[in-house]
Design a protein around this motif. Structure first.
Motif, PDB file in Angstrom:
ATOM      1  N   TYR E  35       0.861  -1.188   0.000  1.00 44.26           N
ATOM      2  CA  TYR E  35       0.000   0.000   0.000  1.00 44.26           C
ATOM      3  C   TYR E  35       0.890   1.228   0.000  1.00 44.26           C
ATOM      4  CZ  TYR E  35       1.015   0.678   4.957  1.00 44.26           C
ATOM      5  OH  TYR E  35       1.653   0.889   6.146  1.00 44.26           O
ATOM      6  N   LEU E  36       0.296   2.370  -0.319  1.00 39.87           N
ATOM      7  CA  LEU E  36       1.060   3.617  -0.379  1.00 39.87           C
ATOM      8  C   LEU E  36       0.503   4.640   0.614  1.00 39.87           C
ATOM      9  CD1 LEU E  36       1.315   4.111  -4.264  1.00 39.87           C
ATOM     10  CD2 LEU E  36       2.993   3.084  -2.730  1.00 39.87           C
ATOM     11  N   THR E  37       1.407   5.362   1.266  1.00 38.92           N
ATOM     12  CA  THR E  37       1.021   6.536   2.049  1.00 38.92           C
ATOM     13  C   THR E  37       1.492   7.747   1.254  1.00 38.92           C
ATOM     14  OG1 THR E  37       1.306   5.307   4.090  1.00 38.92           O
ATOM     15  CG2 THR E  37       1.271   7.714   4.255  1.00 38.92           C
ATOM     16  N   ILE E  38       0.531   8.550   0.781  1.00 42.81           N
ATOM     17  CA  ILE E  38       0.861   9.629  -0.150  1.00 42.81           C
ATOM     18  C   ILE E  38       0.533  10.982   0.471  1.00 42.81           C
ATOM     19  CG2 ILE E  38       0.566  10.454  -2.525  1.00 42.81           C
ATOM     20  CD1 ILE E  38      -0.727   7.764  -3.196  1.00 42.81           C
ATOM     21  N   SER E  39       1.460  11.936   0.384  1.00 38.56           N
ATOM     22  CA  SER E  39       1.172  13.315   0.789  1.00 38.56           C
ATOM     23  C   SER E  39       0.765  14.108  -0.450  1.00 38.56           C
ATOM     24  CB  SER E  39       2.401  13.964   1.418  1.00 38.56           C
ATOM     25  OG  SER E  39       2.829  13.201   2.524  1.00 38.56           O
ATOM     26  N   PHE E  40      -0.431  14.718  -0.373  1.00 44.06           N
ATOM     27  CA  PHE E  40      -0.933  15.511  -1.499  1.00 44.06           C
ATOM     28  C   PHE E  40      -0.953  16.985  -1.130  1.00 44.06           C
ATOM     29  CE2 PHE E  40      -3.225  11.428  -2.081  1.00 44.06           C
ATOM     30  CZ  PHE E  40      -2.824  11.117  -3.367  1.00 44.06           C
ATOM     31  N   GLN E  41      -0.986  17.839  -2.147  1.00 41.68           N
ATOM     32  CA  GLN E  41      -1.038  19.278  -1.929  1.00 41.68           C
ATOM     33  C   GLN E  41      -1.715  19.955  -3.121  1.00 41.68           C
ATOM     34  OE1 GLN E  41       2.777  21.325  -0.646  1.00 41.68           O
ATOM     35  NE2 GLN E  41       2.378  22.458  -2.512  1.00 41.68           N
ATOM     36  N   ASP E  42      -2.507  20.993  -2.854  1.00 41.49           N
ATOM     37  CA  ASP E  42      -2.879  21.916  -3.932  1.00 41.49           C
ATOM     38  C   ASP E  42      -2.683  23.332  -3.394  1.00 41.49           C
ATOM     39  OD1 ASP E  42      -5.127  22.597  -2.419  1.00 41.49           O
ATOM     40  OD2 ASP E  42      -6.545  21.541  -3.695  1.00 41.49           O
ATOM     41  N   ASN E  43      -3.209  24.322  -4.064  1.00 43.85           N
ATOM     42  CA  ASN E  43      -2.921  25.689  -3.611  1.00 43.85           C
ATOM     43  C   ASN E  43      -3.788  26.132  -2.438  1.00 43.85           C
ATOM     44  OD1 ASN E  43      -5.271  25.896  -4.985  1.00 43.85           O
ATOM     45  ND2 ASN E  43      -4.686  27.691  -6.229  1.00 43.85           N
ATOM     46  N   THR E  44      -4.549  25.190  -1.860  1.00 52.19           N
ATOM     47  CA  THR E  44      -5.340  25.552  -0.678  1.00 52.19           C
ATOM     48  C   THR E  44      -4.875  24.839   0.578  1.00 52.19           C
ATOM     49  OG1 THR E  44      -6.997  23.787  -0.891  1.00 52.19           O
ATOM     50  CG2 THR E  44      -7.367  25.815  -2.172  1.00 52.19           C
ATOM     51  N   GLY E  45      -3.995  23.848   0.428  1.00 55.02           N
ATOM     52  CA  GLY E  45      -3.538  23.129   1.617  1.00 55.02           C
ATOM     53  C   GLY E  45      -2.930  21.793   1.262  1.00 55.02           C
ATOM     54  N   SER E  46      -2.776  20.924   2.261  1.00 52.69           N
ATOM     55  CA  SER E  46      -2.183  19.604   2.034  1.00 52.69           C
ATOM     56  C   SER E  46      -2.928  18.570   2.866  1.00 52.69           C
ATOM     57  CB  SER E  46      -0.701  19.630   2.407  1.00 52.69           C
ATOM     58  OG  SER E  46      -0.565  20.031   3.749  1.00 52.69           O
ATOM     59  N   ILE E  47      -2.843  17.283   2.464  1.00 52.88           N
ATOM     60  CA  ILE E  47      -3.575  16.200   3.136  1.00 52.88           C
ATOM     61  C   ILE E  47      -2.878  14.887   2.849  1.00 52.88           C
ATOM     62  CG2 ILE E  47      -5.145  15.679   1.219  1.00 52.88           C
ATOM     63  CD1 ILE E  47      -7.390  15.478   3.389  1.00 52.88           C
ATOM     64  N   GLU E  48      -3.067  13.919   3.748  1.00 49.74           N
ATOM     65  CA  GLU E  48      -2.429  12.616   3.567  1.00 49.74           C
ATOM     66  C   GLU E  48      -3.446  11.602   3.082  1.00 49.74           C
ATOM     67  OE1 GLU E  48       0.947  11.337   6.340  1.00 49.74           O
ATOM     68  OE2 GLU E  48      -0.609   9.819   6.663  1.00 49.74           O
TER      69      GLU E  48
END
Lengths: 313, 313, 313, 313, 313, 313
Positions: E35-48
Motif C-alpha cells: 500500500y502507499l502513504t501519499i502526501s498531497f497538496q494543492d494551492n489551498t492546503g495539504s492532506i495525507e
C-alpha cells in the motif's frame, strides 16, 4: 458478592466490572471500521481498553467522566494487561468517589491535623492571612490533587502533601532552631493553594487557561496580596516574607519561580516540598518493583531508573 | 587578667594579643620598603594585618602555622577592622587547639553519639564495613573539618556534620518508613570520610595532590571496596549499595558524582547532606546580620544574598 | 553447499538459514492472534523478523540466545529488508561464536600485540599493576566488547579498541616527547577494563546492576587501589597518577568522570580514546553509504549526519 | 661581552639590557607624580617594569614597539620579579626580530617541510586551491602567529602549528586508511590562514576590525570561494568539502564554527588542531613547573590546574 | 464546474480532484499486500492519503512531484481528515504553480516594492553590491521560499519575508534615527539570499549538500566577498560591515552565526528577521484556532502552545 | 557668569562647581591619614574625586544625596579625568532636579502623549484597569527611572521608555493587523509599573527589600489582580490576558518571568521592550565612540563590544 476490581484482573479473564471512563480516543481500522481506545479507572488502579467494531450508538455514548458496568476480556499485550471491551452498560448510577484513588488518610483526619498546624502559628499576621485564604478556598483544599500526575495525583492529594510537609517542617525547626516555625508553617500551608485555580477539578484534572497563562505560584501570590490589602497588613514585613516564600518555592527560575529563595525559610520550604513529593513518588515506584531490578525511567525524577536491592530492605 | 580576643577588638584600640598566623604575603611599597600582609586567627575569629617597614629578621620569622604575641593598632579600613602590626613575639609556646574554631559539641559527646548511631545498624555487613573504616581512620574522623571553607570548616567539622545528618536520617526514616535506616546510616557515616585523605590536616587545611587528582568520593569508594575484599563481602548487595551511596552523594555529575542516585536512600542522602550543610552556612550568615538588610553574596549558596526579616524571628 | 548469510538476503527471497535470536517481543494482532517480533543475528549482520500466527509451542520455544534454522521470506518494508518467519528448527546445535560479529584481528594476534605494548612499560610500578589487573580479568579481556552498542560492540571489541589506542599512544609519544609513554600505555591498557564487570557477558551484553550503580570507571579505580595495596605500592606517585587517568578518561563530568584530566597524559588518553572510537564508528557509517548522500543521524556522534563525497575518496 | 637577557635576571641585580616595549600604561601617584608601567620583552621572555618619577620628555618618548637600552634594578614583588626603571636609551637601533619569541624551527626548515606536505596532495583541485592561497598570502604565512596568546603565539607560530598538524595528519591516515589524506592535508594547510587578516601583524599582534567582525574562519572560507571562482572549480565536490573543513574546524557552534563537522576528515581536523595546540600549551605549562606541584589555572584549558608527577617523567 | 479543492473536503465525501504528490512512502500490510502513504497538496492546503491494495503498475507510477486527478473517499481518522485513494489518473498535464501555496502578494508587486527599497539606498558601495547580487540570482529571488518549513515556506516566500522586513526597517529607522538605513536595507535585502543555493528548488524544497555543509550564511558571505573583489571595493568599510550583517544575522552561535552582532544595525537586523518570521507563524497558528483554546506545541517557537483569547480580538 | 559643568572639565583645570554627592567611601592611607573617595554628579554627567587629608569635620559632613560647591583640580588618571578635592561648601541650597540626568522629553509632553495612547484603548476592561493603576501610582510614573543602570536610568526614564514602546506598538499593529492594539497598549503601559515599588526613589535609586524579594513583575501582577477585584472584572478574559502579559514580558524563565509568552501580544511585548531598551543603550554607546573603534564591553548587551563604522553613518 464482591465487585471485581482493576488490580485483580489477570490475563485470560472474562469478566464484568464497574469503571470510570477517564479518556476516549476514536479510531478507524484499515478496513474502515470504527473502534475506541478507552482509559478506565477505579479506586485500585487504571487500565486501557480497546472496543473493536463499536456500534455508532455506543461510540457516541462513551464519554470521559462517565461510569458504567464494562464487559471485558483481559489479555496480555506487550507485557501489560489490556482490555478487549464487549459492552458498557451506563444504566446504573455510581458515586464517582468510589472510582478515584484517594489519600491514605481520611479527610476528617487531614482537616483536624492541618487545623492543628494552623494553631501552632503564633504570629497574628501570618495566622490571619492563612485563615482568610483557607476560608476562601474552603472544601476544595481537601479535594484537589497536588499535581495532575507524578506525585499526590489523587483526590485529597494537596492536603495530604501539605500534611506531610507540615510534619517535616516541625521536625526541622526542632533540629535547627534558627528557623522561624511561624513563617515556615504559613508558607507550607499556602504554597500550593493556587493549584485549586490552576487545575480544572479534583478528578480528571487538567490545566485551566489561567493555570497555563499565570501558574499557581503567581495566582496565589496575587491572592495573598489582595488578602493583605483587605486585612490592612499589606505593608507588613510578614506579608512580604510570605509572598516571597510562595514565589520562590520552586527554587529555580526554570521551574517557574520568578525569584530565588532569599530567606532561610524559603530555602527550606523548597527542600521540604521536594522531599515529600519524591518520597510519594518512591512509594509508587518501589511498591511493585521486583528485588534486584530497575524500575522504568521516571520522568519527574530526572529520568532516572531506580533500583531495588536484593535481599535487603 | 583575661586575654584579648579577636572578636572584641575595636577601632582605635592599641593592644597585644596571641594569634595564629594562617597566611603571609610579602610586598614592597613604592619606596622599595618591604611589608607583610598577615592573616591571623584565634578561637573567636580571624582578621588581617599589615606590618609596614618590617625588619629582615622579622620578615623571615613570620610563617604560616606559628603562634605569637602580636602588638597591634586596630583601625577601620574600607568598613572592616584591620591591624597595624608593630611587633610579634614568638618566644612563648602555645597550644594550637586554643587558636582554632571548634565544634559547638565536645569531642567526647560526638564520639558517644556517633557510636550510638553505629549501634543502630542491624545489618551485619553494613556494620562490619562501617566499623573497619572507622578503625582505619581512627581519631582523624573527629579532628578533620567537613570542608576547607564554606560549611563545617573547623576542627571536628566532619564529625559535627555527620552527627547532624544522623539526627536527620533517623527523623526521616520515621516519617517515611519506606527508607532503609541501616543503609542510610551507613551511607551518612562513611560518605565524607575520604576527606581525611583529601585534606592536608585538621588545621590550616588544603587539598592534597590526591585530593585534587582523585577526590574524596573516589578515595572512599576504593577504600570501601578494599575493605569488602578483606571482609569477604565483596560481592554482596550491601557492598554494592553502600559504594553506590558514596559515589552518588553529590547528586549531580557536575558536582563530581560519577553516577546519579539510583536507589531511594542515595537520593535522600544527598538531601540530608545539603540541608545540614546549608543550615550551618545559614548559622554563619544570619549570626551578625542586621534586621531588614541583605547579607553579602554567598558563593556556595549559588551566589544569593540572603535577607533577615525586620521585627520577625 | 554454502550456508545462506544475512548480508546476502534480497527482497523476495524464500530461504532457510541458521541465525541467533538476540531479542523477542510478543504481540497480539487486532484479531487476537499472537505473533512474535524477533531480532536475528549471524556473523555478517542482523535483521528483524515477524512470525505471524505463531503456535503456542513455538511461541514458548523462541528465546533470546538460542540458535536455530529459520525458514523465511525476505521482503522490503519501509525501505529495509524484513523477514516473514515460517518456522524455526532448534534441533541442531551450533557454536555461538559463529553467529557473532568479531574483531578484524585474530585473538592470538591481539594477545601478542598487547603483550608487546605491556613490555614497553619500563617503570616497574606501572608494569606490576598492569600485570596484576590482566591476571585478574584473564581471558575475558579478549572476549568482552568495548561498548554494548555504538563502537567496538563485538566479541573482542575491548582488546581491539585498546590495541588501536596503543598504536596511537606510541605515535603521539614520538611526535610529542614531553609525554610519558609508560604512564600513557598503562592508562590505555587499563582504562576500560572495568567494563568486564559493567557488562553481563561478551555476547548479548547488557549492563549489570553494579555496572549501572557504580560504572566501569569507579569499578576499575577501586580494583587498581586494591591491587596497589596488595603490591605494597599504595602510596606511590605512580599509583595515584594511574588511578587519576582511569577516573578522568571520559574527560567531562557529564560523561561520568568524577575528576577532569589534570595531568598531560590524562588529557591525551581522553583524545586517543575518542579518536579510536570515532574512527570505528566512521568505518560503520561510511561502509555502505552511497557517494553524494548523507548517513542517518548518528546518536553517539552528537546526532550529526555525515556526508560521503562524490567522486573523491 | 654577552648581553644581559630577561630570563637570567635575578632579585637584587642592577644592570642594563636592551628590550622591546610591548605595552605602556601611564599613572599618577597619590602625590601627583607621573609614573609608567611598562611591559618589556626580548627573545627569552617578558617582564613588567615601573618607572617612578619619569620626566615629561621620557614619558612622551616611551612607546609600544620601540626598542631601547634599559637601566634597571630587578626586585622581587609579590613572588615575581619586577623592574625599577631608571633610564631608557633609544639612541641605538635594533632588529625587532632579535626581541621576539620565535619557533623552535628555522623558517627555511618550515618552508621546505610544508612544501613537502603540499607535494603529497595528489588531487589537482585541492592542490591548485592550496597553491593559489599560499601564493596570495606569501611570506606572511611564515611570519604570523597561530594565536595572539595561549598557543603558538610567536613569530612563525602559524607555520609551526600547521607543520605539527601535518605530521599528525600523515600518521593518522596511516593508522586509519579510511581517511582521505589529500582532503585532510589541504584542510590542515589552509584552516587557519585567515588569521593573517584577523591579526594586525606578526609581532605585537592584535585583532583587526575585520578579525572581530568576520573572524578568520569566514575570511578564509570566502577567500577559498573566490579562488575557486578564479580557478573555474567553484562547483566541484572538492571546493565544497574544503570550504566545509575550514568552516567546521572549531568543532562547535560556540567556538565560532557556523556548521559542525559532517565529513570524517572535518572531524579529524578538529582533533588534530586541538591536540597540537594543547601539546604546545603543555610545553609551556610543564617547562618550569616544579615536580609534585600544580600549575596556575590555565584559562584556554578550561581553567584546569595541571599537575607534574613527582619522581616520574 | 468548479474544481474540488483540498480545503473544502469533508468527512464522508467521495470525490475526484487534481493534486500534487509531495511525498510517497511504500508499505506492506500484515497480509503482505502493498500500500502507499501519499502526501498531497494543492494551492489551498495539504492532506495525507492511503492507497490500499495498490496495483504494481500504479505503485510504480506514483512519484513525488507528479500531478494527477485523484479519486478519493475523505474520512475522519484520529481527529483529522484522511483520504482513501482509489485511483490516480496522470494522463492530463497541469501547471505546477497552480498546486503550490503562494504569497499573499503578486510577484510583480513584490518586484516593484523591492526595487523601491533598493532605490532608497544612497551609499553607492552598498547599492552596487546589492545590485550585483540581485543580478546574479535573478528570478530565483522571487521564487524561492524563506524556509523549507515553519515560516514563509511557499513559492515567493523569500521575497515576501524580505519585503515585510524592509517595511519594518524603514519604520525603525524613523523611530530611531541613530540607525543607518542604507546599511540596514542592504543587510535585509541580502541576508537570506544564500538560501537560493541552500535549498534545492522553489517547490518541494530540500537542503542541498552545500546547504548542509556550508549553510546559507556562509554561502552568501562568500558571494558578497567575491562580488566586492569584482567591484574593486573589497577593502571598504561598507564591504566589511555588510559581510558582518550577513554573518551575524542569526544572532547567536548556536543558531549558526559565527560572529555575534557587533554593530547596531546587525543587532536590529536580527530583531527584524525574528519579528517578521514570528508574525508569519502566528498568522498560521491563529488562523483556525478556536477561541479559548491552546494551539498544538509550535516547535520553531520554542515548543510553546499559544492561546487565543475568548471574546477579545 | 555660567556655572562650570562636569562635562566641560579638562585635565589641569583648577575650578569650583556645584555637584551632587552620589556615593562616599572612606579610606585610610598607608600613613594612617583618612581620605574620601566621592562620586559626584550633575545634569551633564558624573565623575569620581579623591579628598586626601580630609579633616574630621569635613569627613563627617560629606554624605550621599547632599549638594555642595566643590573646589577641585581635574587631573588625568589611568586615561580618565579624576578630581582632587580641596573643599566642599554645603552652605547654599540647591534643587536636586538640576543635578540629575533627565529625559530628552519634557514631563508635560510625556504626560500628554501617554494620555493619548491610553485613549486609543477601546476595550473598557483594559481601559479601566489601566486608569486605576495610573491613578494609584500617580506622579511617580513620570519620575521613576526604567532601570537603576543600563537603560533609561534617569528621572522620567520609565515614562520615556513606555512612550518609545507605545510608538513601536502602534507601528507594529499597523504592519501586522493580527495584533490586538488594545491588549498590547495596556501591556506596554503597565508592564514595568511595579518598578515604582521595586526601586527606592526616582534619584539615587536602589532596590528595595520587596524589589529583591518579589520583583516588579510579581508586584505589578498582584496589583492588577487586586484592581480587577475592586473593579469587579476579576474573572474576565481581559484580566487574565493582561496579567499574563505582565508576567511573561521578560520572555524567559532565567530573566524572571514565571511563565513564557503564550499569546501573540505577549511575544511582541517582549520584542518591543527589548528593542526600545537596546536602542537607548546604543545611544549611549555610540555617542562618544570614535569611528573605526570598538566600545568597551557592554554587560547588559551580552558583554559584546560594539563597533562604529569608519566614514559611514
Amino acid at each position: 458478592m464482591t465487585t471485581q476490581k482493576i488490580n485483580t484482573l489477570e490475563n485470560g479473564m472474562k469478566t464484568t466490572l464497574p469503571m470510570l471512563v477517564t479518556n476516549v480516543l476514536r479510531g478507524v481500522t484499515q478496513n474502515g471500521a470504527p473502534y475506541l481506545t478507552i482509559s478506565f479507572q477505579d479506586n485500585t488502579g487504571s487500565i486501557e481498553g480497546k472496543w473493536w467494531d463499536v456500534k455508532p450508538f455506543d461510540e457516541a455514548n462513551v464519554k470521559q467522566g462517565k461510569i458504567g458496568m464494562v464487559k471485558v476480556d483481559a489479555i496480555l499485550y506487550k507485557g501489560a494487561l489490556q482490555l478487549r471491551v464487549h459492552n458498557i452498560d451506563f444504566s446504573e448510577s455510581y458515586n464517582v468517589n468510589d472510582f478515584v484513588l484517594g489519600s491514605q488518610y481520611e479527610p476528617e483526619f487531614l482537616k483536624k491535623e492541618i487545623e492543628g498546624f494552623k494553631n501552632m502559628i503564633e504570629n497574628s499576621v501570618y495566622r490571619s492571612i492563612v485563615d482568610k485564604c483557607f476560608d476562601f478556598y474552603g472544601e476544595d483544599f481537601y479535594l484537589y490533587p497536588a499535581a495532575t500526575k507524578n506525585h499526590h495525583d489523587f483526590v485529597g492529594g494537596l492536603a495530604t502533601h501539605v500534611y506531610g510537609m507540615c510534619l517535616l517542617a516541625v521536625d526541622l525547626c526542632k533540629l535547627y532552631p534558627i528557623l522561624d516555625l511561624d513563617l515556615l508553617l504559613a508558607g507550607v500551608l499556602l504554597h500550593d493553594m493556587g493549584k485549586i485555580e490552576e487545575y480544572s477539578a479534583p478528578i480528571l484534572s487538567e490545566y485551566t487557561p489561567q493555570g497555563k497563562l499565570l501558574g499557581h505560584i503567581s495566582i496565589m501570590q496575587a491572592k495573598v496580596y489582595e488578602v493583605t490589602c483587605e486585612l490592612g497588613v499589606r505593608d507588613t514585613e510578614e506579608a512580604m516574607l510570605l509572598r516571597h516564600l510562595i514565589l520562590s518555592h520552586h527554587g529555580q527560575y526554570e521551574y517557574g519561580s520568578p525569584v530565588l529563595p532569599l530567606v532561610k525559610e524559603a530555602e527550606i520550604l523548597n527542600f521540604i516540598d521536594n522531599i515529600d513529593a519524591r518520597m510519594n513518588m518512591f512509594d509508587k515506584i518501589y511498591k511493585d518493583l521486583e528485588e534486584g531490578t530497575f524500575a522504568p525511567r521516571a520522568f519527574p525524577l530526572e529520568n532516572r531508573t531506580f533500583y531495588k536491592g536484593k535481599g535487603v530492605k
